[in-house]
Design a protein around this motif. Sequence first.
Motif, PDB file in Angstrom:
ATOM      1  N   LYS A  51      34.791  37.823  37.761  1.00 53.90           N
ATOM      2  CA  LYS A  51      35.859  38.306  38.643  1.00 53.90           C
ATOM      3  C   LYS A  51      37.190  37.699  38.240  1.00 53.90           C
ATOM      4  O   LYS A  51      38.210  38.400  38.172  1.00 53.90           O
ATOM      5  CB  LYS A  51      35.551  37.989  40.106  1.00 53.90           C
ATOM      6  N   VAL A  52      37.223  36.409  37.978  1.00 52.29           N
ATOM      7  CA  VAL A  52      38.466  35.749  37.572  1.00 52.29           C
ATOM      8  C   VAL A  52      38.927  36.295  36.221  1.00 52.29           C
ATOM      9  O   VAL A  52      40.119  36.554  36.006  1.00 52.29           O
ATOM     10  CB  VAL A  52      38.280  34.218  37.499  1.00 52.29           C
ATOM     11  N   ILE A  53      37.977  36.467  35.312  1.00 51.08           N
ATOM     12  CA  ILE A  53      38.312  37.013  33.987  1.00 51.08           C
ATOM     13  C   ILE A  53      38.922  38.400  34.120  1.00 51.08           C
ATOM     14  O   ILE A  53      39.945  38.706  33.502  1.00 51.08           O
ATOM     15  CB  ILE A  53      37.054  37.059  33.099  1.00 51.08           C
ATOM     16  N   ARG A  54      38.318  39.236  34.957  1.00 50.06           N
ATOM     17  CA  ARG A  54      38.807  40.611  35.109  1.00 50.06           C
ATOM     18  C   ARG A  54      40.147  40.669  35.819  1.00 50.06           C
ATOM     19  O   ARG A  54      40.962  41.546  35.535  1.00 50.06           O
ATOM     20  CB  ARG A  54      37.760  41.447  35.857  1.00 50.06           C
ATOM     21  N   ILE A  55      40.383  39.748  36.739  1.00 47.96           N
ATOM     22  CA  ILE A  55      41.700  39.680  37.376  1.00 47.96           C
ATOM     23  C   ILE A  55      42.765  39.352  36.338  1.00 47.96           C
ATOM     24  O   ILE A  55      43.821  39.983  36.277  1.00 47.96           O
ATOM     25  CB  ILE A  55      41.701  38.620  38.504  1.00 47.96           C
ATOM     26  N   GLU A  56      42.477  38.380  35.491  1.00 44.87           N
ATOM     27  CA  GLU A  56      43.478  37.909  34.533  1.00 44.87           C
ATOM     28  C   GLU A  56      43.675  38.851  33.351  1.00 44.87           C
ATOM     29  O   GLU A  56      44.751  38.841  32.737  1.00 44.87           O
ATOM     30  CB  GLU A  56      43.111  36.505  34.043  1.00 44.87           C
ATOM     31  N   ASN A  57      42.660  39.663  33.022  1.00 45.87           N
ATOM     32  CA  ASN A  57      42.865  40.609  31.916  1.00 45.87           C
ATOM     33  C   ASN A  57      43.222  42.007  32.400  1.00 45.87           C
ATOM     34  O   ASN A  57      43.353  42.935  31.601  1.00 45.87           O
ATOM     35  CB  ASN A  57      41.657  40.648  30.980  1.00 45.87           C
ATOM     36  N   GLY A  58      43.374  42.156  33.719  1.00 48.64           N
ATOM     37  CA  GLY A  58      43.844  43.416  34.269  1.00 48.64           C
ATOM     38  C   GLY A  58      42.769  44.460  34.483  1.00 48.64           C
ATOM     39  O   GLY A  58      43.090  45.614  34.796  1.00 48.64           O
ATOM     40  N   LYS A  59      41.501  44.099  34.355  1.00 44.18           N
ATOM     41  CA  LYS A  59      40.435  45.073  34.537  1.00 44.18           C
ATOM     42  C   LYS A  59      40.289  45.478  36.005  1.00 44.18           C
ATOM     43  O   LYS A  59      39.867  46.585  36.325  1.00 44.18           O
ATOM     44  CB  LYS A  59      39.100  44.510  34.031  1.00 44.18           C
ATOM     45  N   ILE A  60      40.637  44.557  36.911  1.00 45.01           N
ATOM     46  CA  ILE A  60      40.617  44.873  38.343  1.00 45.01           C
ATOM     47  C   ILE A  60      41.921  44.392  38.964  1.00 45.01           C
ATOM     48  O   ILE A  60      42.609  43.530  38.422  1.00 45.01           O
ATOM     49  CB  ILE A  60      39.417  44.205  39.068  1.00 45.01           C
ATOM     50  N   GLY A  61      42.269  44.989  40.091  1.00 45.54           N
ATOM     51  CA  GLY A  61      43.472  44.576  40.797  1.00 45.54           C
ATOM     52  C   GLY A  61      43.229  43.301  41.599  1.00 45.54           C
ATOM     53  O   GLY A  61      42.105  42.800  41.692  1.00 45.54           O
ATOM     54  N   VAL A  62      44.299  42.784  42.177  1.00 48.21           N
ATOM     55  CA  VAL A  62      44.209  41.564  42.979  1.00 48.21           C
ATOM     56  C   VAL A  62      44.618  41.912  44.405  1.00 48.21           C
ATOM     57  O   VAL A  62      45.738  42.383  44.635  1.00 48.21           O
ATOM     58  CB  VAL A  62      45.127  40.450  42.441  1.00 48.21           C
ATOM     59  N   SER A  63      43.723  41.696  45.348  1.00 47.60           N
ATOM     60  CA  SER A  63      44.045  41.977  46.741  1.00 47.60           C
ATOM     61  C   SER A  63      45.022  40.940  47.274  1.00 47.60           C
ATOM     62  O   SER A  63      45.199  39.855  46.697  1.00 47.60           O
ATOM     63  CB  SER A  63      42.774  41.967  47.595  1.00 47.60           C
ATOM     64  N   VAL A  64      45.662  41.261  48.375  1.00 48.82           N
ATOM     65  CA  VAL A  64      46.581  40.304  49.011  1.00 48.82           C
ATOM     66  C   VAL A  64      45.818  39.045  49.426  1.00 48.82           C
ATOM     67  O   VAL A  64      46.292  37.919  49.237  1.00 48.82           O
ATOM     68  CB  VAL A  64      47.269  40.955  50.229  1.00 48.82           C
ATOM     69  N   THR A  65      44.611  39.231  49.975  1.00 51.25           N
ATOM     70  CA  THR A  65      43.798  38.084  50.419  1.00 51.25           C
ATOM     71  C   THR A  65      43.451  37.170  49.244  1.00 51.25           C
ATOM     72  O   THR A  65      43.576  35.937  49.340  1.00 51.25           O
ATOM     73  CB  THR A  65      42.509  38.575  51.098  1.00 51.25           C
ATOM     74  N   ASP A  66      43.025  37.771  48.124  1.00 47.61           N
ATOM     75  CA  ASP A  66      42.685  36.968  46.948  1.00 47.61           C
ATOM     76  C   ASP A  66      43.921  36.294  46.364  1.00 47.61           C
ATOM     77  O   ASP A  66      43.840  35.160  45.868  1.00 47.61           O
ATOM     78  CB  ASP A  66      42.023  37.841  45.882  1.00 47.61           C
ATOM     79  N   THR A  67      45.050  36.961  46.410  1.00 49.80           N
ATOM     80  CA  THR A  67      46.291  36.358  45.923  1.00 49.80           C
ATOM     81  C   THR A  67      46.632  35.105  46.728  1.00 49.80           C
ATOM     82  O   THR A  67      46.998  34.069  46.158  1.00 49.80           O
ATOM     83  CB  THR A  67      47.459  37.365  46.012  1.00 49.80           C
ATOM     84  N   MET A  68      46.529  35.202  48.041  1.00 47.41           N
ATOM     85  CA  MET A  68      46.820  34.047  48.896  1.00 47.41           C
ATOM     86  C   MET A  68      45.853  32.907  48.605  1.00 47.41           C
ATOM     87  O   MET A  68      46.259  31.740  48.524  1.00 47.41           O
ATOM     88  CB  MET A  68      46.731  34.464  50.367  1.00 47.41           C
ATOM     89  N   ALA A  69      44.571  33.236  48.431  1.00 44.75           N
ATOM     90  CA  ALA A  69      43.570  32.204  48.170  1.00 44.75           C
ATOM     91  C   ALA A  69      43.827  31.530  46.826  1.00 44.75           C
ATOM     92  O   ALA A  69      43.775  30.280  46.726  1.00 44.75           O
ATOM     93  CB  ALA A  69      42.174  32.822  48.199  1.00 44.75           C
ATOM     94  N   LEU A  70      44.109  32.296  45.802  1.00 43.01           N
ATOM     95  CA  LEU A  70      44.347  31.727  44.471  1.00 43.01           C
ATOM     96  C   LEU A  70      45.631  30.897  44.460  1.00 43.01           C
ATOM     97  O   LEU A  70      45.661  29.804  43.876  1.00 43.01           O
ATOM     98  CB  LEU A  70      44.449  32.854  43.439  1.00 43.01           C
ATOM     99  N   ALA A  71      46.682  31.396  45.097  1.00 43.38           N
ATOM    100  CA  ALA A  71      47.940  30.660  45.130  1.00 43.38           C
ATOM    101  C   ALA A  71      47.769  29.317  45.821  1.00 43.38           C
ATOM    102  O   ALA A  71      48.315  28.293  45.382  1.00 43.38           O
ATOM    103  CB  ALA A  71      49.012  31.490  45.838  1.00 43.38           C
ATOM    104  N   SER A  72      46.992  29.296  46.875  1.00 45.60           N
ATOM    105  CA  SER A  72      46.729  28.035  47.583  1.00 45.60           C
ATOM    106  C   SER A  72      45.918  27.084  46.710  1.00 45.60           C
ATOM    107  O   SER A  72      46.223  25.880  46.641  1.00 45.60           O
ATOM    108  CB  SER A  72      45.983  28.335  48.883  1.00 45.60           C
ATOM    109  N   ARG A  73      44.908  27.612  46.024  1.00 48.53           N
ATOM    110  CA  ARG A  73      44.067  26.772  45.152  1.00 48.53           C
ATOM    111  C   ARG A  73      44.874  26.176  44.015  1.00 48.53           C
ATOM    112  O   ARG A  73      44.615  25.055  43.571  1.00 48.53           O
ATOM    113  CB  ARG A  73      42.918  27.625  44.582  1.00 48.53           C
TER     114      ARG A  73
END
Length: 293
Positions: A40-62
């Motif tokens: 999931k992280v790999i696909r987010i970073e290579n653009g294979k899947i989009g990033v939801s607002v919830t996941d964006t908030m979680a990643l930014a906090s981490r």
Amino acid sequence: MSENPMFLRQRLRDRLKKAREAKGLTQQQVADTFGWSPSKVIRIENGKIGVSVTDTMALASRYGIDADEQQELVELARAARQPSWYAPYKEVMTPALEAYIAYEESATIVRNYERNVVPGLLQTEEYARALLQSLQEESDDSATGTSTGQRHLELRVDLRMKRQKALESEESQFFFILDESVLRREVGGEAVMRQQYETLLRLNALPNVTIWYVPFTAGPYPLFRSPYQIFEFESSNDDLVAYLESPNGEALLNERASLGDRKEPADYLDAFWSVEKRLAKPITREVLFGPED
């Protein structure tokens, strides 16, 4: 901030990736934090899947991103999930073309070198239709000559005309260098070419558009064999990007993606500048129509 959803998705994933690397975290460590699969992280970073607002908030906090930047990333995530204006044309778009349009309307400076035909942003509707019809007839598209083929042709023409709205942006600059063969190759007949010449002169008069040509007498010059475009962006977070066309297909290059011995975007920018300063001549009525009697 650009409003092109595809460009915003790329900007969002690039900033998240940079934040992860700055924090010294691996993709596996991030996945473990949230109970995600590493893919999931790999696909987010290579653009294979989009990033939801919830996941964006979680990643930014981490990643320890401060509150102001977190809010900016959330706004990016929301904007990136909106449909693009060219969504109705998906039927006739390749992923490379979609990426190209995203860069084209998001860049602050676009430099375009063409050796064969008038660039899409400068084409009249009649020139575009004649050109695209000839290309469609040469392709392996089984729909060519059918009602579906005609619909595809009209979609491609309409998309090309709508792309030209990018020239209306007061915040973007467009520079075109055309090999003289572009001006001398007849597409669609004499009347179509005369109309195309008038359009080149009209567009060249816009304050944010500059069109040059390289005369045959210049001989060979740097990177003259294949068309290319260079996209520059205002934000320091965005890389210089080059788009290349060849008989083998299209390719997008950025400064961080090394492809062996292939040239980098900066090399194409250097070539463009060299030709502009040493060889390129201004487009004039006399150049296009010949000397007046």
